[in-house]
Design a protein around this motif. Structure first.
Motif, PDB file in Angstrom:
ATOM      1  N   HIS A 193      22.867   9.660   9.906  1.00  0.00           N
ATOM      2  CA  HIS A 193      22.564  10.335  11.167  1.00  0.00           C
ATOM      3  C   HIS A 193      22.158   9.306  12.211  1.00  0.00           C
ATOM      4  N   VAL A 194      22.166   9.760  13.449  1.00  0.00           N
ATOM      5  CA  VAL A 194      21.749   8.883  14.543  1.00  0.00           C
ATOM      6  C   VAL A 194      20.356   9.301  15.005  1.00  0.00           C
ATOM      7  N   LYS A 195      19.685   8.395  15.631  1.00  0.00           N
ATOM      8  CA  LYS A 195      18.331   8.634  16.118  1.00  0.00           C
ATOM      9  C   LYS A 195      18.293   9.839  17.059  1.00  0.00           C
ATOM     10  N   SER A 203      18.879  12.971  16.322  1.00  0.00           N
ATOM     11  CA  SER A 203      19.823  14.053  16.021  1.00  0.00           C
ATOM     12  C   SER A 203      19.126  15.295  15.504  1.00  0.00           C
ATOM     13  N   SER A 235      15.170   7.065  13.635  1.00  0.00           N
ATOM     14  CA  SER A 235      16.037   5.892  13.745  1.00  0.00           C
ATOM     15  C   SER A 235      17.400   6.234  13.166  1.00  0.00           C
ATOM     16  N   ASN A 236      18.370   5.388  13.419  1.00  0.00           N
ATOM     17  CA  ASN A 236      19.697   5.577  12.834  1.00  0.00           C
ATOM     18  C   ASN A 236      19.627   5.363  11.321  1.00  0.00           C
ATOM     19  N   PRO A 274      28.657  10.699  11.403  1.00  0.00           N
ATOM     20  CA  PRO A 274      27.228  10.832  11.150  1.00  0.00           C
ATOM     21  C   PRO A 274      26.652  12.010  11.931  1.00  0.00           C
ATOM     22  N   SER A 302      26.411  12.348  15.923  1.00  0.00           N
ATOM     23  CA  SER A 302      27.273  11.343  16.545  1.00  0.00           C
ATOM     24  C   SER A 302      28.662  11.923  16.775  1.00  0.00           C
TER      25      SER A 302
END
Length: 450
Positions: free
Chosen positions: A209-211, A213, A219-220, A260, A263
């Motif tokens: 996942h991305v920060k 989300s 964080s990513n 992700p 994203s």
């Protein structure tokens, strides 16, 4: 051709043919005599006195009769019946002791089709052991060898593998053996335990996942699919994947692409897929609990991993091997009566349960000799917990609001937590060790101790 009628020195020209193989190879007559060997054979298995007219079953097994008369599959017999090359898996006597060896038998005919002799190719199987090494499959029984033969066949390919077997039977070790036997062995084997994951957690674990989300995504995070690029992705307990997530998993398998969580960027990962389950996926498909298209995608090459009940002949070997792994500093042994007690038990938890019992036994014994009474005490621990679970289940079925049921359940949870806390104290808060002894995952241990 009259080559069969001559002595061993007549085969020098033919022996040079064997040097063209990149593995140990021998030339065998139709009456089992070893006529020639190549240098690879000498390097791996030693010299064979050809002038003594040794037969292949004498050298490889120490038998006085052919393999099929000694209760094993005989590659020569199989080749004679089929008329073409055959392959079997044997346990051979080697300078290093007993080892698993894949044997391929090639019939050699003259121009008129007359069978002259056989070329026997031997390849040692490094992912299995007869009890000497850690992190390897251990066994020698017929059912184990049948499974191992399939493992060695499919490992070099990129075919998706579905491991079917009861919990605790060693499916993760089999997955590791498949990975180690493949061209991807230099890259990562990435494992995802699918049971107990919600939709969102499964997606995040698998794809990353991305920060920002979702709440808590500070964080990513790189997903396991991306980490498995170039290697093997092992999905354990695939039958527990939420139905709503199965379509995304299917798309991943078909396209090797994913996004992700949070994203819009599409990523790609080239991995080999191995799945495992203790559930009957075919029945789940019929019940609408598992997607049929996903089932056929993962079920390219199914392998049955035998339960401990199906490989009783391996019990002594497994017991001795596990005891060595449990304690590197102290050598433990079971008395004959203690081993007999284990043989009379059916091991519903399979090898994982056997490991738990032996771990307990080493803790409960005061010497390096484990008596029958100690084994019986270890088995009684499980029986007591099982009876508490059964009583709790029966109580819950009567009434969800029954106060007595609540007390029963609390008593069970308290007993379980007390047991885990005692293990924690004994092992100086080493959670990985405690999880191994208790036969649960590290994640489950954290949850049960909360």
């Amino acid at each position: 051709m009259n080559i069969i009628a001559s002595d061993s020195s007549s085969y020098e020209g033919l022996a040079s043919m064997l040097e063209g193989y990149d593995c140990p190879a021998i030339l065998v007559s139709v009456d089992y005599r070893i006529l020639a060997i190549n240098q690879h054979y000498r390097d791996e298995f030693g010299e064979v006195p050809l002038q003594q007219n040794k037969r292949c079953f004498e050298v490889s097994h120490g038998y006085s009769v052919p393999c099929d008369e000694a209760g094993e599959d005989c590659p020569i017999s199989a080749t004679l019946q089929s008329g073409h090359k055959e392959r079997v898996l044997h346990i051979h006597q080697t300078p290093r002791g007993k080892e698993h060896v894949a044997v391929e038998m090639l019939p050699i005919h003259d121009s008129q089709g007359k069978l002259l002799f056989f070329v026997e190719l031997l390849r040692a199987i490094s992912v299995a052991s007869t009890g000497k090494a850690n992190n390897k499959l251990v066994g020698a029984s017929k059912s184990f060898n049948q499974m191992l033969e399939k493992v060695t066949r499919v490992s070099p390919s990129d075919a998706s593998v579905l491991l079917l077997g009861e919990s605790g039977s060693g499916k993760e070790l089999v997955a590791n053996a498949i990975h180690q036997g493949s061209s991807r062995a230099g890259n990562a084997l990435v494992t995802l335990e699918c049971s107990g994951l919600t939709d969102s957690l499964f997606e995040s674990e698998l794809f990353g996942h991305v920060k920002g989300s979702f709440t808590g995504a500070h964080s990513n995070r790189v997903g396991l699919v991306e980490l498995a690029n170039g290697g093997t992705l092992f999905l354990d307990e695939i039958g527990d994947v939420p139905l709503s997530m199965q379509v995304k998993l299917l798309r991943l398998i078909e396209t090797r692409s994913f996004r992700p969580v949070g994203s819009s960027t599409i990523k790609h990962s080239h991995f080999r897929l191995v799945c495992a389950t203790h559930k009957n996926l075919a029945q789940m498909v019929k019940a609408g609990e598992f997607r049929q298209d996903l089932y056929y995608r993962i079920n390219v090459f199914p392998i049955h991993v035998p339960s401990l009940r199906e490989r009783q002949d391996d019990l002594v070997l497994l017991t001795n091997t596990l005891l060595k792994r449990i304690s590197q500093r102290k050598e433990y042994h079971l008395t004959d009566s203690a081993m007999q007690a284990l043989k009379q038990y059916d091991f519903p938890g399979n090898i994982r349960e056997l490991s738990n019992i032996l771990n307990r036994a080493t803790l409960l014994t005061d010497t390096n000799l484990i008596e029958r009474s100690t084994i019986q005490e270890c088995l009684e621990i499980d029986r007591e917990l099982d009876s508490l679970v059964d009583a709790s289940s029966a109580s819950q079925s009567l009434s969800i609001n029954d106060a007595g049921e609540d007390k029963e359940w609390l008593d069970l949870k308290t007993a379980e937590k007390r047991y885990l806390l005692e293990l924690m104290a004994f092992h100086h808060d080493d959670k990985e060790k405690v999880a191994k002894v208790a036969g649960i995952s590290l994640r489950s241990l954290y949850r049960k101790l909360e």
